[in-house]
Scaffold this active site. Structure first.
Site, PDB file in Angstrom:
ATOM      1  N   GLY A 126      45.373  27.894  51.445  1.00 56.63           N
ATOM      2  CA  GLY A 126      45.362  26.431  51.485  1.00 56.63           C
ATOM      3  C   GLY A 126      46.738  25.886  51.838  1.00 56.63           C
ATOM      4  N   GLY A 164      47.554  22.663  52.035  1.00 56.16           N
ATOM      5  CA  GLY A 164      47.611  21.241  51.659  1.00 56.16           C
ATOM      6  C   GLY A 164      48.919  20.988  50.933  1.00 56.16           C
ATOM      7  CG  PHE A 165      49.918  17.087  49.454  1.00 58.44           C
ATOM      8  CD1 PHE A 165      51.072  16.526  49.955  1.00 58.44           C
ATOM      9  CD2 PHE A 165      48.699  16.507  49.769  1.00 58.44           C
ATOM     10  CE1 PHE A 165      51.026  15.403  50.756  1.00 58.44           C
ATOM     11  CE2 PHE A 165      48.636  15.379  50.561  1.00 58.44           C
ATOM     12  CZ  PHE A 165      49.801  14.824  51.057  1.00 58.44           C
ATOM     13  N   GLY A 166      49.816  21.321  47.760  1.00 55.30           N
ATOM     14  CA  GLY A 166      50.259  22.348  46.819  1.00 55.30           C
ATOM     15  C   GLY A 166      50.722  23.601  47.537  1.00 55.30           C
ATOM     16  CD  GLU A 182      44.885   2.966  49.321  1.00 51.87           C
ATOM     17  OE1 GLU A 182      45.894   2.892  48.624  1.00 51.87           O
ATOM     18  OE2 GLU A 182      44.444   4.043  49.752  1.00 51.87           O
ATOM     19  CG  ASP A 234      43.066  17.553  44.563  1.00 49.63           C
ATOM     20  OD1 ASP A 234      44.030  17.171  43.873  1.00 49.63           O
ATOM     21  OD2 ASP A 234      42.579  16.889  45.499  1.00 49.63           O
ATOM     22  CB  ALA A 277      49.660  14.094  46.974  1.00 48.05           C
TER      23      ALA A 277
HETATM   24  C1  LIG Z   1      41.336   9.428  50.970  1.00 53.46           C
HETATM   25  C2  LIG Z   1      42.309  10.021  49.989  1.00 53.46           C
HETATM   26  C3  LIG Z   1      43.417   9.268  49.568  1.00 53.46           C
HETATM   27  C4  LIG Z   1      44.330   9.808  48.667  1.00 53.46           C
HETATM   28  N1  LIG Z   1      45.412   9.057  48.286  1.00 53.46           N
HETATM   29  C5  LIG Z   1      46.344   9.589  47.484  1.00 53.46           C
HETATM   30  C6  LIG Z   1      47.521   8.848  47.147  1.00 53.46           C
HETATM   31  O1  LIG Z   1      47.707   7.699  47.573  1.00 53.46           O
HETATM   32  N2  LIG Z   1      48.436   9.439  46.336  1.00 53.46           N
HETATM   33  C7  LIG Z   1      48.265  10.713  45.854  1.00 53.46           C
HETATM   34  O2  LIG Z   1      49.140  11.219  45.138  1.00 53.46           O
HETATM   35  N3  LIG Z   1      47.171  11.419  46.145  1.00 53.46           N
HETATM   36  C8  LIG Z   1      46.204  10.903  46.947  1.00 53.46           C
HETATM   37  N4  LIG Z   1      45.084  11.624  47.255  1.00 53.46           N
HETATM   38  C9  LIG Z   1      44.884  12.941  46.643  1.00 53.46           C
HETATM   39  C10 LIG Z   1      45.670  14.028  47.344  1.00 53.46           C
HETATM   40  O3  LIG Z   1      45.422  13.996  48.725  1.00 53.46           O
HETATM   41  C11 LIG Z   1      45.252  15.371  46.752  1.00 53.46           C
HETATM   42  O4  LIG Z   1      45.488  15.343  45.366  1.00 53.46           O
HETATM   43  C12 LIG Z   1      46.044  16.515  47.371  1.00 53.46           C
HETATM   44  O5  LIG Z   1      45.755  16.623  48.743  1.00 53.46           O
HETATM   45  C13 LIG Z   1      45.735  17.836  46.666  1.00 53.46           C
HETATM   46  O6  LIG Z   1      46.491  18.855  47.250  1.00 53.46           O
HETATM   47  P1  LIG Z   1      45.931  20.330  47.294  1.00 53.46           P
HETATM   48  O7  LIG Z   1      47.048  21.168  47.854  1.00 53.46           O
HETATM   49  O8  LIG Z   1      45.359  20.708  45.994  1.00 53.46           O
HETATM   50  O9  LIG Z   1      44.717  20.294  48.318  1.00 53.46           O
HETATM   51  P2  LIG Z   1      44.603  19.729  49.798  1.00 53.46           P
HETATM   52  O10 LIG Z   1      45.774  18.916  50.160  1.00 53.46           O
HETATM   53  O11 LIG Z   1      43.261  19.119  49.887  1.00 53.46           O
HETATM   54  O12 LIG Z   1      44.656  21.044  50.692  1.00 53.46           O
HETATM   55  C14 LIG Z   1      43.676  22.022  50.665  1.00 53.46           C
HETATM   56  C15 LIG Z   1      43.825  22.895  51.891  1.00 53.46           C
HETATM   57  O13 LIG Z   1      43.003  24.038  51.750  1.00 53.46           O
HETATM   58  C16 LIG Z   1      42.340  24.316  52.965  1.00 53.46           C
HETATM   59  N5  LIG Z   1      41.115  25.034  52.638  1.00 53.46           N
HETATM   60  C17 LIG Z   1      40.055  24.587  51.909  1.00 53.46           C
HETATM   61  N6  LIG Z   1      39.140  25.571  51.782  1.00 53.46           N
HETATM   62  C18 LIG Z   1      39.627  26.651  52.435  1.00 53.46           C
HETATM   63  C19 LIG Z   1      39.127  27.973  52.636  1.00 53.46           C
HETATM   64  N7  LIG Z   1      37.969  28.374  52.143  1.00 53.46           N
HETATM   65  N8  LIG Z   1      39.882  28.809  53.356  1.00 53.46           N
HETATM   66  C20 LIG Z   1      41.074  28.433  53.882  1.00 53.46           C
HETATM   67  N9  LIG Z   1      41.590  27.196  53.700  1.00 53.46           N
HETATM   68  C21 LIG Z   1      40.878  26.317  52.979  1.00 53.46           C
HETATM   69  C22 LIG Z   1      42.118  22.951  53.575  1.00 53.46           C
HETATM   70  O14 LIG Z   1      41.944  23.042  54.969  1.00 53.46           O
HETATM   71  C23 LIG Z   1      43.387  22.203  53.178  1.00 53.46           C
HETATM   72  O15 LIG Z   1      44.405  22.334  54.152  1.00 53.46           O
HETATM   73  C24 LIG Z   1      44.142  11.106  48.168  1.00 53.46           C
HETATM   74  C25 LIG Z   1      43.037  11.850  48.579  1.00 53.46           C
HETATM   75  C26 LIG Z   1      42.131  11.331  49.490  1.00 53.46           C
HETATM   76  C27 LIG Z   1      40.944  12.149  49.939  1.00 53.46           C
END
Ligand SMILES: Cc1cc2nc3c(=O)[nH]c(=O)nc-3n(C[C@H](O)[C@H](O)[C@H](O)COP(=O)(O)OP(=O)(O)OC[C@H]3O[C@@H](n4cnc5c(N)ncnc54)[C@H](O)[C@@H]3O)c2cc1C
Length: 438
Positions: free
Chosen positions: A13, A15-17, A172, A309, A325
């Site tokens: 993943g 994403g942010f984490g 929003e 998340d 995030a």
């Molecule tokens: C519309 C919206 C608005 C938001 N606004 C805010 C805000 O204003 N402030 C804030 O703090 N937070 C906000 N958030 C929440 C924030 O985006 C999430 O908390 C954050 O992205 C979580 O980070 P993460 O690394 O856990 O997952 P994510 O950032 O979701 O990253 C997950 C990654 O894993 C990858 N992935 C998933 N499944 C697989 C798999 N099986 N194999 C390989 N790769 C995979 C995905 O492609 C993605 O790149 C918002 C979320 C959304 C949807």
């Protein structure tokens, strides 16, 4: 030291984490592989701007390879993870497998329809770039179809937008929809007046933005009403079809004829959480999040971390941390510290502690609310704070100059130049065949 001897860290993943963990380890003596099924990092907080034509997809997404270009201890693998073999320390991919010494799973969340999966088609959620462009297609097509509609009731239904869920994303979206209909599209059409559009914001809770202090919810509600948004709190959704939404408040049910319904009511963890729990004996909560130890590892598996998340991480007050995030990013930094300490043979880091930097939301282009510790404020200054914070955050990985320029342009011209209708129309949302006369 040969590459083979290096400790292999696999991060699933980007994403942010996951991305923050990889970057925080840029000086570590590690062999890092970052797996993602997409080739880009997505700045989800600005997805609603893409969904409403304010920004283009490329403004809020950055290629993972570009971000990690100079980080020689890390490589990017475009692949989908499917499962885990914790005994042999192996990640199963859709097309192969990868071995690890330490594993970080950060695959985030997806929209949650709470058992009503058939609603997904009628009411798309906002989680991916595809979701955002699909919403954009539906929103701007609705005005086009209304322009062609000869029947008044049907035209009304085309111009009725229902947003379900009044958290920051729903608020929003509703604010941006109001702005589109009142400002952006003014004078664009000949038969309809886009400003006649109805925008409903529906939520089960007592007030909008329930995670904020009540006085800020009140301020946000007033700002939305000023934009013409109709707020329906304490209202449950009973059914959604492509043509209507059935709402229930107290004992009263109401059928709203609406062709565009958007879902912002909740998220569930990525299904990979369940796969990991099944393989390791870990537990998941009701939203599918993996319950982690205070140091974000799994019980009996100190080499496996779950963050962002996907993790259910309980803090001092017994409540799980929110899916935002800032939590994911702080957890990414924390995991990097733990791994570095282990590699250097230092003492294990103390349990993870989240430092809440505050939360904020925007309403249209002039209002916002900010809650930082004891501070609460709203209005234009709050909107500016929101813009500033998001641009700074965007700066970490993305091409912010372009974004700033595009934003300034749309702000001063009221224009949403990215309001393109792309993608395939779906059955049921075709415009009427009979054409109206002037
Ligand atoms: C519309 C919206 C608005 C938001 N606004 C805010 C805000 O204003 N402030 C804030 O703090 N937070 C906000 N958030 C929440 C924030 O985006 C999430 O908390 C954050 O992205 C979580 O980070 P993460 O690394 O856990 O997952 P994510 O950032 O979701 O990253 C997950 C990654 O894993 C990858 N992935 C998933 N499944 C697989 C798999 N099986 N194999 C390989 N790769 C995979 C995905 O492609 C993605 O790149 C918002 C979320 C959304 C949807």
């Amino acid at each position: 030291m040969g590459r083979m001897a290096l400790h292999r860290l696999v991060i699933v993943g980007g994403g942010f984490g996951g991305l923050v963990a990889a970057r925080a380890l840029r000086r570590a003596t590690l062999d890092i592989t970052l797996i993602d099924r997409r080739n880009f990092h997505l700045f989800q907080p600005l997805l609603y701007q893409v969904a409403t034509g304010g920004l283009s997809p490329a403004n809020i997404a950055a290629p993972l390879r570009a971000i990690l270009k100079r980080q020689t201890n890390a490589r990017v693998l475009l692949a989908e993870a499917r499962g885990f073999d914790p005994v042999n320390r192996r990640v199963h991919l859709a097309d192969g497998h990868l071995d690890y010494d330490s594993l970080v799973v950060a695959t985030g969340a997806r929209s949650n329809y709470f058992g009503h999966d058939t609603w997904e088609h009628a009411a798309p959620g906002l989680k991916s770039l595809e979701d955002a462009t699909e919403i954009r297609r539906r929103v701007f097509s609705a005005f086009e179809q209304a322009e062609r509609e000869t029947d008044r009731a049907r035209a009304r239904a085309r111009l009725t937008f229902v947003v379900i869920g009044a958290g920051p994303t729903g608020v929003e979206l509703a604010g941006a929809l109001a702005e589109i209909s009142r400002d952006t599209l003014r004078n664009d059409f000949r038969r309809i007046n886009p400003a006649d559009a109805s925008i409903l914001l529906v939520d089960m809770s007592e007030r909008i933005l329930p995670s904020f202090p009540p006085e800020l919810s009140e301020k946000a509600a007033a700002a939305l009403r000023a934009l013409g948004v109709i707020i329906r709190c304490k209202t449950a959704v009973q059914n959604i079809t492509p043509e209507h939404v059935l709402l229930k408040a107290d004992d009263h049910t109401e059928q709203v004829f609406a062709h565009t319904t958007l879902w912002a009511a909740g998220v569930a963890a990525s299904p990979l959480g369940k796969a990991l729990a099944d393989a390791t004996g870990a537990h998941v909560d009701r939203a599918g999040r993996v319950i982690v130890e205070p140091n974000l590892t799994l019980k009996g598996h100190p080499e496996i971390f779950v963050i962002g998340d996907l993790a259910h991480c309980v803090t001092g007050d017994g409540k799980p941390l929110p899916g935002v995030a800032t939590v994911a990013m702080q957890q990414g930094h924390y995991v990097a510290r733990v791994l570095e300490a282990r590699i250097n043979g230092d003492a294990e880091a103390k349990p993870f502690v989240y430092k809440d930097p505050g939360s904020m939301a925007t309403i249209g282009r002039k209002a916002g609310i900010v809650h930082i510790g004891k501070w609460c404020y709203s209005g234009y200054f709050a909107w500016l704070t929101w813009l500033f914070v998001h641009l700074i955050k965007l700066m970490e990985f993305h091409n912010r100059v372009l974004v700033l320029f595009q934003w300034a342009w749309s702000y001063f011209t009221f224009n949403r130049s990215a309001r393109l209708i792309t993608g395939e129309a779906q059955s049921g949302d075709h415009a009427p065949k009979e054409l109206p006369h002037h």
